[in-house]
Design an enzyme around this catalytic site. Structure first.
Site, PDB file in Angstrom:
ATOM      1  N   GLU A  81      64.428  77.263  84.549  1.00  0.00           N
ATOM      2  CA  GLU A  81      65.441  77.875  85.411  1.00  0.00           C
ATOM      3  C   GLU A  81      64.790  78.841  86.403  1.00  0.00           C
ATOM      4  OE1 GLU A  81      68.449  79.728  82.978  1.00  0.00           O
ATOM      5  OE2 GLU A  81      68.821  77.891  81.840  1.00  0.00           O
ATOM      6  N   ASP A 131      63.878  71.257  77.733  1.00  0.00           N
ATOM      7  CA  ASP A 131      64.253  72.496  78.418  1.00  0.00           C
ATOM      8  C   ASP A 131      63.384  73.646  77.906  1.00  0.00           C
ATOM      9  OD1 ASP A 131      65.853  73.741  80.236  1.00  0.00           O
ATOM     10  OD2 ASP A 131      67.685  73.691  79.034  1.00  0.00           O
ATOM     11  N   GLU A 149      73.843  73.895  89.107  1.00  0.00           N
ATOM     12  CA  GLU A 149      74.945  74.158  88.172  1.00  0.00           C
ATOM     13  C   GLU A 149      75.945  75.139  88.763  1.00  0.00           C
ATOM     14  OE1 GLU A 149      73.804  75.019  84.116  1.00  0.00           O
ATOM     15  OE2 GLU A 149      75.840  75.627  83.574  1.00  0.00           O
ATOM     16  N   LYS A 173      62.071  71.186  81.954  1.00  0.00           N
ATOM     17  CA  LYS A 173      62.975  71.825  82.912  1.00  0.00           C
ATOM     18  C   LYS A 173      62.851  73.326  82.733  1.00  0.00           C
ATOM     19  CE  LYS A 173      67.670  72.055  82.404  1.00  0.00           C
ATOM     20  NZ  LYS A 173      67.871  73.520  82.428  1.00  0.00           N
ATOM     21  N   ASP A 188      68.590  73.694  76.311  1.00  0.00           N
ATOM     22  CA  ASP A 188      68.665  74.860  75.428  1.00  0.00           C
ATOM     23  C   ASP A 188      70.126  75.221  75.156  1.00  0.00           C
ATOM     24  OD1 ASP A 188      69.291  75.972  77.853  1.00  0.00           O
ATOM     25  OD2 ASP A 188      67.896  77.659  77.705  1.00  0.00           O
ATOM     26  N   SER A 189      71.053  74.457  75.749  1.00  0.00           N
ATOM     27  CA  SER A 189      72.472  74.530  75.363  1.00  0.00           C
ATOM     28  C   SER A 189      72.592  74.257  73.861  1.00  0.00           C
ATOM     29  CB  SER A 189      73.307  73.504  76.150  1.00  0.00           C
ATOM     30  OG  SER A 189      72.691  72.227  76.118  1.00  0.00           O
TER      31      SER A 189
HETATM   32  O1  KIV Z   1      70.778  73.401  78.554  1.00  0.00           O
HETATM   33  C1  KIV Z   1      71.429  72.527  79.133  1.00  0.00           C
HETATM   34  O2  KIV Z   1      72.115  71.693  78.528  1.00  0.00           O
HETATM   35  C2  KIV Z   1      71.382  72.492  80.594  1.00  0.00           C
HETATM   36  C3  KIV Z   1      72.375  71.644  81.300  1.00  0.00           C
HETATM   37  C4  KIV Z   1      73.653  72.390  81.395  1.00  0.00           C
HETATM   38  C5  KIV Z   1      71.912  71.211  82.632  1.00  0.00           C
HETATM   39  O3  KIV Z   1      70.592  73.176  81.177  1.00  0.00           O
END
Ligand code: KIV
Length: 283
Positions: free
Chosen positions: A119, A87, A186, A117, A48-49
């Site tokens: 968090e 994500d 992280e 993924k 989600d970056s």
């Molecule tokens: O969103 C993302 O790119 C991430 C990485 C920093 C692990 O969660």
């Protein structure tokens, strides 16, 4: 790189068992996915970056399920072997376990991902258990969790006090026990990340967490020098693509202005006799 077998969650677990480092990079589009896959990287994270490095938001919070699924589909069209991890965006898994399972399922059913993924630590264990029970592999994410940026008070390193380090260790065990197949760590102290990596059976993938993790992940736009607003201290830059892009754009502007482009080799035209015949019919 010659054709390689599809990477699965088992591949990552076997790599940890053999002490071989796991590699993961982010991608949000088909071209990047193809290049990462061809380089033999184990896993591609559609992070989600995306919200920050592609969509221009200040945080990852505005990213939606629709954004994620759209970019996951593009990545899935480009990658053949890498394990694909989607994500889960902010508020797609926090409201209820049922919603978490339904949204996790969409990443596999509608967007070609192999895993998701999310968090958070112990507070996410029920959601992880339920998603895994639905047959969907889950990667955890601890330490600096960007979706909690306001609660954390900024994008700052985590796990520096005894209490915070203990909590991270407990969270790691909770996520492993709940069924996560791997864990992103992280921005936490390197020795704490190494200790967690030794204590839990599942592979850890570090970002800003030192060399003692079982693998490493970077945001591709950071490591390529493509994202121009900010580069975290822990990033190694392998290219300077933003500067290269700026140079290329300026060179194009100059070439067009001076009529150096298009040159004959960039031009499709008719032979003189064919053109003359054509011209007569146009008169
Ligand atoms: O969103 C993302 O790119 C991430 C990485 C920093 C692990 O969660």
């Amino acid at each position: 790189m010659p054709d390689r077998k599809k990477v699965t969650i088992r591949t990552l677990q076997e790599k940890k068992a053999r002490g071989e480092a796991i590699t993961m990079l982010t991608a949000y589009d088909v071209v990047t996915a193809r290049a990462i896959d061809a380089a033999g990287i184990d896993a591609i994270l559609v992070g989600d970056s995306l919200g920050m490095v592609v969509l221009g938001y200040d945080t990852t919070l505005p990213v939606t399920m629709a954004d994620m699924l759209h970019h996951c589909r593009a990545v899935a069209r480009g990658a053949r072997s890498a394990l694909l991890v989607g994500d889960m965006p902010f508020m797609s898994y926090q409201v209820s376990v049922e919603e978490a399972v339904r949204n996790a399922g969409r990443f596999l059913q509608e967007a070609g991902m192999d895993a998701v993924k999310l968090e958070g630590g112990q507070e996410r264990a029920d959601a992880v258990r339920a998603i895994v029970a639905a047959g969907i592999p889950v990667m955890g994410h601890l330490g600096l969790t960007p979706q909690s940026v306001h609660q954390l008070g900024g994008f700052s390193p985590q796990g520096r006090s005894t209490a915070a380090a203990r909590r991270l260790l407990e969270d790691s065990h909770a996520l492993a026990d709940a069924g996560c197949f791997s864990l992103v760590l992280e921005s936490i102290p390197a020795r704490l990340a190494e200790l967690i990596s030794r204590r839990i059976a599942i592979p850890t993938i570090g970002i800003g967490a030192g060399a003692g993790c079982d693998g490493q992940v970077l945001v591709t736009h950071d490591m390529l020098g493509l994202y121009d607003r900010f580069t975290p201290k822990f990033v190694k830059q392998y290219a300077a693509l933003h500067a290269d892009m700026a140079r290329a754009f300026a060179a194009f502007r100059d070439d067009v202005t001076t009529q150096a482009f298009p040159a004959p080799e960039h031009t499709v035209d008719l032979p003189d006799d064919a053109w003359n015949v054509l011209l007569e019919t146009l008169e």
